[in-house]
Design a protein around this motif. Sequence first.
Motif, PDB file in Angstrom:
ATOM      1  N   TYR A 271       0.877  -1.184  -0.129  1.00  0.00           N
ATOM      2  CA  TYR A 271      -0.008  -0.051  -0.084  1.00  0.00           C
ATOM      3  C   TYR A 271       0.717   1.240   0.085  1.00  0.00           C
ATOM      4  O   TYR A 271       0.589   2.130  -0.553  1.00  0.00           O
ATOM      5  CB  TYR A 271      -0.969  -0.016   1.236  1.00  0.00           C
TER       6      TYR A 271
ATOM      7  N   ILE B 130      -5.052   0.742  -7.299  1.00  0.00           N
ATOM      8  CA  ILE B 130      -5.436  -0.742  -7.228  1.00  0.00           C
ATOM      9  C   ILE B 130      -6.349  -1.028  -8.409  1.00  0.00           C
ATOM     10  O   ILE B 130      -6.221  -2.114  -8.846  1.00  0.00           O
ATOM     11  CB  ILE B 130      -5.913  -0.901  -5.916  1.00  0.00           C
TER      12      ILE B 130
ATOM     13  N   ILE C 109      -3.949  -7.425  -1.195  1.00  0.00           N
ATOM     14  CA  ILE C 109      -3.640  -6.148  -0.164  1.00  0.00           C
ATOM     15  C   ILE C 109      -3.270  -6.963   0.840  1.00  0.00           C
ATOM     16  O   ILE C 109      -3.801  -7.816   1.624  1.00  0.00           O
ATOM     17  CB  ILE C 109      -4.712  -5.530  -0.241  1.00  0.00           C
TER      18      ILE C 109
ATOM     19  N   ALA D  98      -7.148  -4.024   5.910  1.00  0.00           N
ATOM     20  CA  ALA D  98      -7.041  -4.464   4.468  1.00  0.00           C
ATOM     21  C   ALA D  98      -8.115  -4.819   3.639  1.00  0.00           C
ATOM     22  O   ALA D  98      -8.260  -4.378   2.681  1.00  0.00           O
ATOM     23  CB  ALA D  98      -5.901  -5.542   4.388  1.00  0.00           C
TER      24      ALA D  98
END
Length: 273
Positions: free
Chosen positions: A117, A137, A153, A172
């Motif tokens: 991330y 994403i 993720i 997440a």
Amino acid sequence: MKAVPRRFAVNCSILFTGLPLLDRPAAAKATGFDAVEFWWPWPGEPVPSTAQVDAFCKAVEDAGVRLIGLNFYAGDMPAGERGVLSDPSRTDEFRDSIGTLLYIAERTGVRSFNALYGQRLDGVAPADQDRTATRNIVHAAHQVARLGGTVLIEPLARGLNGAYPLETAAAAVAVVERARAEGAADVRLLFDAFHLTTNGDDLHKAAHEHAASIGHVQIADAPGRGRPGTGGIDFPGLFAVLDDIGYDGWISLEYVDPSPDFTWLEPYRTKDR
């Protein structure tokens, strides 16, 4: 009931580190594994040379192993970076790297891709970073969807990865759900036993609560990130829970072990079904 095999793979970015990177797939094969995964093999290089990429793919092919997982470009991880997804100034850098990832996927067959991330940045509002991450994403998910790929993720351990904001399975999965709401084709949770335990998640509870979102599992013991048996995680219990929720994907060994010893694994290679 009949015994069926669990599927274990080796993360060759953290194991066999006494060998050059391109020798590690063969080392995994020689140790009895048919599948491997890697972090992005070129830290700080979003677009490596064609020769570098071909050499990496050839090392996997020549070893006779299957590449089952690959990280998206994540910046310079040895220098402490943990992804660029959420950095508004690095969107082009991230997206430029995807062409290399797709080439590797087409050549090796890998279809699971971990997207770290990124850390919180001074001077950039968290909400702006989160919007940037979601857009990236979604973009990545659309790109890998052409090959049937999945974006993963991952939460990371507190205190070891800078100001990384995703610490729990729930955090997440919230990112996963935002990306899905924006049209991402296939985004899932990477369930890492070490990171989640370090941050205080109950592995059994998290696995049951987020079973539908789990796309991949990685294991290391905690504390210490060594092989199972060196810390306090109940791995027989964890494997039983994964069986209970119907997880039948890969379980990747992502732990630190200067002299890899896989004898601990033998009792867990099969399960009854």
